[in-house]
Structures are given as structure tokens and as C-alpha cells.
Design an enzyme around this catalytic site. Structure first.
Site, PDB file in Angstrom:
ATOM      1  N   ASP A 145      -3.006   1.071  -2.864  1.00 34.95           N
ATOM      2  CA  ASP A 145      -3.542   0.976  -1.497  1.00 34.95           C
ATOM      3  C   ASP A 145      -5.062   1.072  -1.518  1.00 34.95           C
ATOM      4  O   ASP A 145      -5.671   1.484  -2.505  1.00 34.95           O
ATOM      5  CB  ASP A 145      -2.945   2.086  -0.613  1.00 34.95           C
ATOM      6  CG  ASP A 145      -3.236   3.489  -1.145  1.00 34.95           C
ATOM      7  OD1 ASP A 145      -3.156   3.689  -2.378  1.00 34.95           O
ATOM      8  OD2 ASP A 145      -3.561   4.371  -0.339  1.00 34.95           O
ATOM      9  N   GLU A 188      -2.184   6.590  -1.745  1.00 29.93           N
ATOM     10  CA  GLU A 188      -3.099   7.610  -2.295  1.00 29.93           C
ATOM     11  C   GLU A 188      -4.207   7.930  -1.299  1.00 29.93           C
ATOM     12  O   GLU A 188      -4.672   9.066  -1.203  1.00 29.93           O
ATOM     13  CB  GLU A 188      -3.702   7.123  -3.619  1.00 29.93           C
ATOM     14  CG  GLU A 188      -4.472   8.187  -4.394  1.00 29.93           C
ATOM     15  CD  GLU A 188      -5.947   8.305  -4.037  1.00 29.93           C
ATOM     16  OE1 GLU A 188      -6.555   9.333  -4.361  1.00 29.93           O
ATOM     17  OE2 GLU A 188      -6.498   7.376  -3.409  1.00 29.93           O
TER      18      GLU A 188
HETATM   19 ZN   LIG Z   1      -8.990   5.655  -5.448  1.00 27.29          ZN
END
Ligand SMILES: [Zn+2]
Length: 386
Positions: A81, A143
Site C-alpha cells: 500500500d 502498513e
Molecule cells: Zn513504507
């Protein structure tokens, strides 16, 4: 049989697939299309692939791709992401890999989709029979927002390998430590009333005054007790970031809320810190009759520390020529540490470009990254050649 596409094709495709994750629902997207395409390339390169959807998010998934068998193994990990971006601030389309001035521009070039393609490129041409310990490519979701991907990997509880490199942007310098992050709210509830007669109310702002004094005393104690010279800021930090209370000078303040940010060093446990904060404030306000709530603003990120003598730390230091250091940003590392992996954060991008318009990866970082990854695969995974 399918073939692994060229590195440039893989980089182009990874950047072209938007995979923003955000705690704001209006920006949040899935990563499934990207994971599926990455999984296809891994299969073409001979890996066994496993796609695990994130619970409650059918459009988000983690990928675990494994080449070779055996105990231990090397994990090359990265998140799929990116943060949201404002295309109006970019000089080119953030979702079109653009080569200019010796750089690849695009959202996720540095932080950190490109690393996943580089990991695959480094394994090009290797066959499962050559391995005595597996090579694992781990691609995660979320993340940048909830860490849901890394948390799911930890919750599954299956060790993926003994050694791990997370290719976050560190400018090719190995990192074995980072601080954690806690963000907590302190809410004090009193009773409002007219300012002319204090007996009519109970002032939440005065309670907060006591609470802040206690928090600053706690900070002082923490900074006396904990220190680590590898960090640029050697002590844990505690910032008073936001406060709101009351509405009018002539009214006794009925509510006051404070938000703090605490950055613990490795060895400081998040839950213990939360307990200590709550216990100290409860004691401070015990005789005031004021209401106290302490609650988290997000789940928090633990600090990380991999031992200096771990084989992956030694190898990364030797290959890069830099001693393993510490950084100020959080990673998925602590979740992998919980699965008994020795984690080094080491990637080709620079943190200065991450989360910025015109994010790029310098082209001259690519060959040394591939060399380094190939060396790591050779020493940690491949059977010795005779
Ligand atoms: Zn990163």
C-alpha cells in the site's frame, strides 16, 4: 509456461495499480489486484504462492510466496500500500512510472512497491532444487494505516523464515532498531457552573493542570531511566500535542481533553506504558471528584530491536559497508520479530522522498540493491556449489 516479465514491466505495473490505504474511508482502497498480479509473477518465477485475504476486507490481502524448502530461510518483505497523494502537487502522473533525470518517479517507488519487484528480479533464474533454506517474498496490506496485514501474519503464528529484510526506504543503510509510537487521549470531566461561585462546579481545567504536571514528571523519569545512544534523540519522547477544554471565561470548565504522543525505545512495553499513565493520573486526581478516562487514539506501534550480532545484521553491514543503526519511523518489523525473525530494515529508497509529491527512486540504486539481494539469497538460502 508463463515467464517472469522484465523488471521495468513489473515496476510499471506496480506503480500503475493504485493501492492507497488510509484510516480515512474516503481515501482507502484495496490492494487485491496488485497482490494477484504479483502472485502471478511469483508463480512464473517458480514460487509457491499463498494469498490470504484480510479479515473484514475482501479487497485486501497478504501474499506469501516461497521458493525452495528447508528450515530457517530468508524473508524479503514489503508493504503493497501507499499513502494517499494529491496528484495536483505532482509534476507527472503519480500512477505512471516516469523515468527522468536518472530517476523513476511514481507513488510507491521509494516507499516501497519497487522493492517487491527487485526481490523477484534478484531471484530470477533460480530453481527450487538449488535451495537448502527457502526464500520467501512477503507482500502485506495496510502498513500505512492499520498494520492489518502484518498483524494478520503475526496472528497466523507460522514462522516464515529466520532472517528478514524489510525494504523500507533507508537509503541503503541497514537499520536494526526503531522507536515505537503511542498516541493517547486523557479526558477529564468535571461540572460546569458560574465562575462567580466555585462551589457550583468542579473545574476540569484545573484537574488537567495537575494531570499535565504528573505527565511531565513521568516523562522526566522515563528519560532518566531509558536512553539509547544509537538514536538521534537518545531518550523516549513525550509530546503534549493537542488540548481542548471549556468554552467561556465566566464558566467553570466542565470538560478538558489532552492528546499526547509517546515514542518509546526498544525494551519499553506499550501496555505497561498505558497502565503506568492511567495509574499515575488516577492517583493524581483521586481526591478531586473529577472523572478520568484514558484511551488510545490508535493501536500503537511497538519499538523494534534486532540483536547486533544476528547473522542478517552482520551480513547487511558487510554488504552495505555501513553499521546497522536506528531510525525514527515505525515499521512492520516488530510483528515479524514476534514470529522469531531477525529483522533488518534496508531498502533502496530515501525516507525524505516517502510520503511526498514527486516521490522517486534513483536508478543508480537498483544495481547495488540487486547485487545485495542476490548475495543475501546466496548466503542464506542456496546450497553451497562445489
Ligand atoms: Zn513504507
Amino acid at each position: 509456461m508463463k515467464q517472469l516479465p522484465s523488471l521495468t514491466h513489473m515496476l510499471t505495473r506496480l506503480i500503475a495499480q493504485p493501492s492507497v490505504s488510509s484510516v480515512s474511508p474516503e481515501f482507502d482502497m484495496g490492494n487485491r489486484a496488485l497482490i494477484d498480479e504479483l502472485a502471478g509473477w511469483c508463480e512464473a518465477a517458480g514460487f509457491a504462492v499463498e494469498i490470504t485475504p484480510i479479515e473484514g476486507h475482501p479487497d485486501k490481502a497478504n501474499l506469501v510466496a516461497t521458493l525452495g524448502r528447508g528450515p530457517g530461510g530468508l524473508v524479503l518483505a514489503g508493504h503493497t500500500d501507499t499513502v494517499p497523494c494529491d496528484p495536483g502537487l505532482w509534476r507527472q502522473d503519480p500512477f505512471k512510472l516516469t523515468e527522468r533525470d536518472g530517476r523513476f518517479y511514481g507513488l510507491g517507488t521509494s516507499d516501497m512497491k519497487c522493492f517487491l519487484a527487485l526481490a523477484l528480479e534478484a531471484a530470477r533464474g533460480l530453481a527450487a532444487e538449488q535451495f537448502h533454506q527457502p526464500l520467501v517474498i512477503l507482500a502485506t496490506a495496510d502498513e500505512e494505516s492499520s498494520m492489518a496485514g502484518a498483524k494478520a501474519i503475526r496472528a497466523a503464528g507460522r514462522p516464515l523464515g529466520r532472517h528478514a529484510i524489510i525494504g523500507e526506504p533507508t537509503g541503503m543503510r541497514p537499520v536494526r532498531m526503531h522507536k515505537g509510537i503511542l498516541m493517547e487521549a486523557v479526558r477529564i470531566t468535571g461540572r460546569s457552573g458560574h465562575s462567580s461561585d466555585p462551589r457550583l462546579g468542579n473545574n476540569a481545567l484545573e484537574g488537567m493542570h495537575k494531570a499535565i504536571a504528573e505527565i511531565l514528571a513521568w516523562r522526566h523519569e522515563l528519560q532518566q531511566r531509558y536512553s539509547n545512544p544509537l538514536f538521534k534523540v537518545a531518550t523516549p519522547t513525550l509530546n503534549l500535542g493537542h488540548i481542548h477544554g471549556g468554552d467561556n471565561p465566566n464558566r467553570i470548565c466542565g470538560h478538558c481533553e489532552l492528546h499526547i504522543d509517546l515514542r518509546p525505545l526498544p525494551g519499553m512495553d506499550l501496555d505497561e506504558l498505558r497502565d503506568a499513565l492511567e495509574t499515575r493520573l488516577a492517583r493524581t486526581l483521586a481526591d478531586t471528584g473529577l472523572g478520568l478516562e484514558v484511551f488510545r487514539l490508535f493501536d500503537g506501534t511497538p519499538a523494534m530491536e534486532t540483536p547486533a550480532d544476528a547473522p542478517i545484521v552482520r551480513a547487511a553491514e558487510m554488504l552495505t559497508g555501513h553499521p546497522a543503526g536506528a531510525v525514527a519511523f515505525g515499521t512492520e518489523g516488530p510483528y515479524l520479530r514476534d514470529l522469531d525473525m531477525d529483522v533488518v530494515v534496508l531498502g533502496p529508497g530515501d525516507i525524505e522522498q516517502a510520503h511526498q509529491p514527486d516521490e522517486y527512486l534513483a536508478l543508480d540504486r537498483i544495481p547495488p540493491t540487486l547485487d545485495m539481494l542476490r548475495s543475501l539469497i546466496t548466503s542464506f538460502c542456496l546450497k553451497p556449489t562445489r
